[in-house]
Design a protein around this motif. Structure first.
Motif, PDB file in Angstrom:
ATOM      1  N   ALA A   2      -7.500  50.468  75.258  1.00  0.00           N
ATOM      2  CA  ALA A   2      -6.807  51.647  76.021  1.00  0.00           C
ATOM      3  C   ALA A   2      -5.689  51.376  76.849  1.00  0.00           C
ATOM      4  O   ALA A   2      -5.222  52.275  77.196  1.00  0.00           O
ATOM      5  N   ALA A   3      -5.395  50.136  76.918  1.00  0.00           N
ATOM      6  CA  ALA A   3      -4.582  49.736  77.918  1.00  0.00           C
ATOM      7  C   ALA A   3      -3.073  50.122  77.576  1.00  0.00           C
ATOM      8  O   ALA A   3      -2.744  50.154  76.257  1.00  0.00           O
ATOM      9  N   VAL A   4      -2.306  50.739  78.439  1.00  0.00           N
ATOM     10  CA  VAL A   4      -0.930  51.242  78.285  1.00  0.00           C
ATOM     11  C   VAL A   4      -0.168  50.476  79.187  1.00  0.00           C
ATOM     12  O   VAL A   4      -0.171  50.484  80.320  1.00  0.00           O
ATOM     13  N   THR A   5       0.769  49.813  78.488  1.00  0.00           N
ATOM     14  CA  THR A   5       1.866  49.090  79.407  1.00  0.00           C
ATOM     15  C   THR A   5       3.036  49.910  79.716  1.00  0.00           C
ATOM     16  O   THR A   5       3.894  50.664  78.851  1.00  0.00           O
ATOM     17  N   ALA A   6       3.298  50.587  80.987  1.00  0.00           N
ATOM     18  CA  ALA A   6       4.115  51.427  81.544  1.00  0.00           C
ATOM     19  C   ALA A   6       5.310  50.716  81.863  1.00  0.00           C
ATOM     20  O   ALA A   6       6.462  51.310  81.513  1.00  0.00           O
ATOM     21  N   LEU A   7       5.085  49.523  82.325  1.00  0.00           N
ATOM     22  CA  LEU A   7       6.492  48.679  82.694  1.00  0.00           C
ATOM     23  C   LEU A   7       6.234  47.381  82.157  1.00  0.00           C
ATOM     24  O   LEU A   7       5.033  46.888  82.151  1.00  0.00           O
ATOM     25  N   SER A   8       7.296  46.905  81.567  1.00  0.00           N
ATOM     26  CA  SER A   8       7.220  45.538  81.044  1.00  0.00           C
ATOM     27  C   SER A   8       8.295  44.420  81.456  1.00  0.00           C
ATOM     28  O   SER A   8       9.522  44.937  80.970  1.00  0.00           O
ATOM     29  N   ILE A  29      18.631  46.016  98.817  1.00  0.00           N
ATOM     30  CA  ILE A  29      17.778  46.419  99.676  1.00  0.00           C
ATOM     31  C   ILE A  29      16.548  46.525  99.011  1.00  0.00           C
ATOM     32  O   ILE A  29      15.490  46.265  99.406  1.00  0.00           O
ATOM     33  N   ILE A  30      16.738  46.753  97.675  1.00  0.00           N
ATOM     34  CA  ILE A  30      15.297  46.861  97.064  1.00  0.00           C
ATOM     35  C   ILE A  30      15.381  45.798  95.751  1.00  0.00           C
ATOM     36  O   ILE A  30      16.478  45.845  95.008  1.00  0.00           O
ATOM     37  N   SER A  31      14.435  44.795  95.690  1.00  0.00           N
ATOM     38  CA  SER A  31      14.564  43.704  94.809  1.00  0.00           C
ATOM     39  C   SER A  31      13.201  43.693  93.728  1.00  0.00           C
ATOM     40  O   SER A  31      12.296  43.494  94.183  1.00  0.00           O
ATOM     41  N   ILE A  32      13.254  44.077  92.482  1.00  0.00           N
ATOM     42  CA  ILE A  32      12.424  44.449  91.637  1.00  0.00           C
ATOM     43  C   ILE A  32      12.138  43.119  90.706  1.00  0.00           C
ATOM     44  O   ILE A  32      13.207  43.091  90.152  1.00  0.00           O
ATOM     45  N   LYS A  33      11.298  42.283  90.753  1.00  0.00           N
ATOM     46  CA  LYS A  33      11.209  41.030  90.044  1.00  0.00           C
ATOM     47  C   LYS A  33      10.056  41.295  88.831  1.00  0.00           C
ATOM     48  O   LYS A  33       9.168  41.214  89.374  1.00  0.00           O
ATOM     49  N   ASN A  34      10.551  40.931  87.679  1.00  0.00           N
ATOM     50  CA  ASN A  34       9.596  40.970  86.820  1.00  0.00           C
ATOM     51  C   ASN A  34       8.432  41.631  86.950  1.00  0.00           C
ATOM     52  O   ASN A  34       7.067  41.483  86.710  1.00  0.00           O
ATOM     53  N   LEU A  35       8.824  43.074  87.166  1.00  0.00           N
ATOM     54  CA  LEU A  35       7.330  44.224  87.364  1.00  0.00           C
ATOM     55  C   LEU A  35       6.928  44.530  86.078  1.00  0.00           C
ATOM     56  O   LEU A  35       7.494  44.877  85.206  1.00  0.00           O
ATOM     57  N   THR A  36       5.597  44.252  86.041  1.00  0.00           N
ATOM     58  CA  THR A  36       4.916  44.656  84.723  1.00  0.00           C
ATOM     59  C   THR A  36       3.833  45.598  85.185  1.00  0.00           C
ATOM     60  O   THR A  36       3.147  45.164  86.308  1.00  0.00           O
ATOM     61  N   LYS A  37       3.501  46.705  84.690  1.00  0.00           N
ATOM     62  CA  LYS A  37       2.393  47.528  85.151  1.00  0.00           C
ATOM     63  C   LYS A  37       1.544  48.206  83.980  1.00  0.00           C
ATOM     64  O   LYS A  37       2.287  48.750  83.124  1.00  0.00           O
ATOM     65  N   THR A  38       0.386  47.700  83.617  1.00  0.00           N
ATOM     66  CA  THR A  38      -0.448  48.173  82.670  1.00  0.00           C
ATOM     67  C   THR A  38      -1.606  49.107  83.119  1.00  0.00           C
ATOM     68  O   THR A  38      -2.180  48.809  84.152  1.00  0.00           O
TER      69      THR A  38
END
Ligand SMILES: Nc1ncnc2c1ncn2[C@@H]1O[C@H](COP(=O)(O)OP(=O)(O)O)[C@@H](O)[C@H]1O
Ligand SMILES: [Mg+2]
Lengths: 336, 215
Positions: free
Chosen positions: A22-28, A7-16
């Motif tokens: 000052a960049a913070v990578t919260a999801l890689s 039902i939920i498919s998360i693909k190669n999710l990156t969040k900076t």
């Protein structure tokens, strides 16, 4: 294996967050598939990126890269208007409940319906039905400030279910509640999952929450998925350091005694019924063992959790004890 | 004498309330826009936010008496005259709307970010969040703010008596000061103080009864 549908498919999710230094990578590069109708847990230490992950599922946070597909729709490609429609199908509850403090419990639950343009009368009627689903019909006219934390979270759950979503996201929904209230909220979530078939994603830093309601769990560590699997498996045999440190917090691991016999960790995954295994062993062999760490609980008459014990110095007895444990079908691993 | 005082009171009340109304008509949307377009707002818009912020700051930093004189040409243009209580509404509104904008902004910022996020997660539009989440949630604070705005405008309106505005301020200047009638002066002060206390009390009362977070 029964047939499962994603039902939920998360693909190669990156969040900076932020840019440059000052960049913070919260999801890689996070990829996960969540199945329809399951209660999926996401666990990790504070700052691991759990909230960011769940907020990316309804795009409260816009992914820097990657896609989030819910019910076959890639949310990252939707227009604002389409995204708002898609969000009605994804309920969300929070650690802080986030109720409208100037509206009654009933109007809080009716609120998402009135946002969709449903009339006040009809919205209120449905709100009342939802309040009785969460056991708070008598609190319909109460203001949130008059409710306890557990009651507020029930109102929030009713509100999140108002638009009949197929997914419910829970970000640390029980972290502000005492243990007994936590149990009752988890019970309610499980009930909702069974009765309405809503897929539930539970974010927590508390392993007990996962144990109690999640069929599968993902361990998030340092912005990445460290491990995904059935909760019982991950709990019994954590494969990664991240998982081990969650199942057994490092501080407690060190409280062990320096000298003595072998250190073993007994894992109870619910397959052992509630009986005093260690006491039986001590009586049988007439030798004391040292309990270095224990974190077990009994759920529906079965034991879940971990206990670390120091076996006697005597190698002979130590080995006999280990084979006795194996006979009793208690799984254990050697600690170093 | 009583007649004079009474009509002065009515003029002041009129000037104040009309100015408050117009100041909110202009200041409320600006205050809300400041919150919505702020970097941490629900629809960040750097340009709009900066422009509105500058306008508000400039107008806020001009002392009222100077503004009163400076806008005389504009007042004449709009009202046909620069004297009297109706004309005074123009400078009062110009002085008060930026203040209203900041007061609204401060109230709106009190609304818990989590509640706004919850509403976003339900699919609320920006407009719905403003009108159905932010405004109702900060209503008690808005009411308090309105009392402060009213009292401020009341004070300004009295000041405008110096340069030809009407009302209690004009009476205090013309009779109390120029004719050195200390009795009139004291009466004017007393009425102004009572009005301030009244608006303050009204604001506090309605703010409290509208707030469902307590009791
Ligand atoms: N809006 C934001 N701006 C900047 N950094 C953020 C923001 N949200 C989260 N972070 C950072 O991202 C990381 C992960 O945060 P979060 O997802 O909240 O972790 P968790 O929920 O697991 O505690 C943290 O380092 C946090 O400081
Ligand atoms: Mg978090």
């Amino acid at each position: 294996m029964q047939f499962r549908e994603t039902i939920i498919s998360i693909k190669n999710l990156t969040k900076t967050f932020g840019t440059g230094h000052a960049a913070v990578t919260a999801l890689s590069d996070v990829s996960l598939d969540i199945e329809k109708g399951e209660i999926f847990g996401v666990i990790g230490l504070s700052g691991a990126g759990k909230s960011t992950l769940v907020r990316c599922i309804n795009l409260l946070e816009k992914p820097t890269y990657g896609s989030v597909i819910v019910n076959g729709q890639d949310l990252t490609t939707l227009s604002d208007a389409k995204l708002r429609l898609a969000r009605r199908d994804i309920g969300m509850i929070f650690q802080g409940f986030n109720l409208l403090m100037q509206k009654t419990a009933q109007d809080n639950v009716a609120f998402p319906l009135t946002l969709c343009g449903i009339g006040k009368k009809e919205s209120r009627k449905k709100a009342l039905e939802l309040l009785s689903l969460v056991g708070l019909k008598d609190k319909a006219k109460s203001w949130p400030a008059q409710l306890s934390g557990g009651q507020m979270q029930r109102v929030a759950i009713a509100r999140a279910l108002a638009t009949d979503p197929s997914v419910l996201l829970c970000d640390e929904a029980t972290s502000a509640l005492d243990p007994a209230t936590t149990d009752s909220i988890l019970e309610l979530l499980r009930d909702i999952n069974r009765r309405l078939g809503v897929t539930i994603v539970v974010i927590t830093h508390d392993m007990r929450v996962i144990e109690q309601i999640c069929s599968r769990v993902a361990i998030i560590s340092d912005s990445k998925v460290a491990e995904v699997g059935y909760s019982a498996d991950v709990f019994r045999k954590p494969k990664t350091d991240a998982a081990r440190s969650l199942v057994l917090p490092p501080g407690e691991r060190l409280t062990g005694l320096k000298s003595g016999g072998e250190l073993i960790r007994l894992a109870f995954d619910g397959s052992t019924s509630d009986r005093p295994v260690i006491a039986e062993m001590v009586l049988k062999f007439g030798q004391p063992v040292n309990i270095v760490y224990a974190d077990t609980r009994v759920i529906e008459g079965r034991i879940y959790g971990h206990t670390i014990i120091r076996l006697p110095d005597d190698r002979d007895i130590s080995i006999k004890m280990q084979s006795w444990l194996t006979e009793q079908e208690v799984s254990f691993t050697k600690e170093d | 004498m009583l007649n004079l005082v009474f009509s002065g009171f009515l003029e002041t009340l009129f000037m104040t309330l009309v100015s408050v109304a117009f100041a909110y008509i202009i200041g409320l949307p600006i205050g809300l826009a400041l919150v919505v377009t702020a970097p941490e707002g629900i629809k960040p818009a750097r340009g709009v936010n900066a422009v509105l912020g500058v306008i508000v700051n400039i107008l806020r930093s001009v002392p009222f008496l100077i503004l009163l004189v400076a806008v005389v040409p504009l007042t004449r243009l709009i009202m046909g005259t620069a004297v009297g209580s109706a004309a005074t509404v123009v400078p009062l509104v110009i002085a008060a709307f930026p203040f209203v904008a900041r007061i609204i902004e401060a109230s709106a910022k009190e609304v818990d970010r989590g509640v706004i996020e919850a509403s976003l997660s339900m699919g609320a539009t920006t407009m719905q969040i403003v009108t159905r989440v932010i405004l109702p949630e900060c209503l008690p604070s808005l009411i308090n703010g309105a009392a402060i705005v009213t009292m401020t405008i009341l004070g300004y309106s009295a000041m405008s008596g110096i340069v030809g505005g009407g009302g209690l301020g004009a009476i205090a200047i013309n009779y109390g000061y120029y004719r050195n009638n200390s009795q009139i002066m004291l009466i004017m002060i007393a009425i102004l103080v009572i009005m301030v206390l009244f608006f303050q009390g009204l604001g506090t009362y309605f703010s409290r009864v509208s707030d469902k977070r307590i009791n």
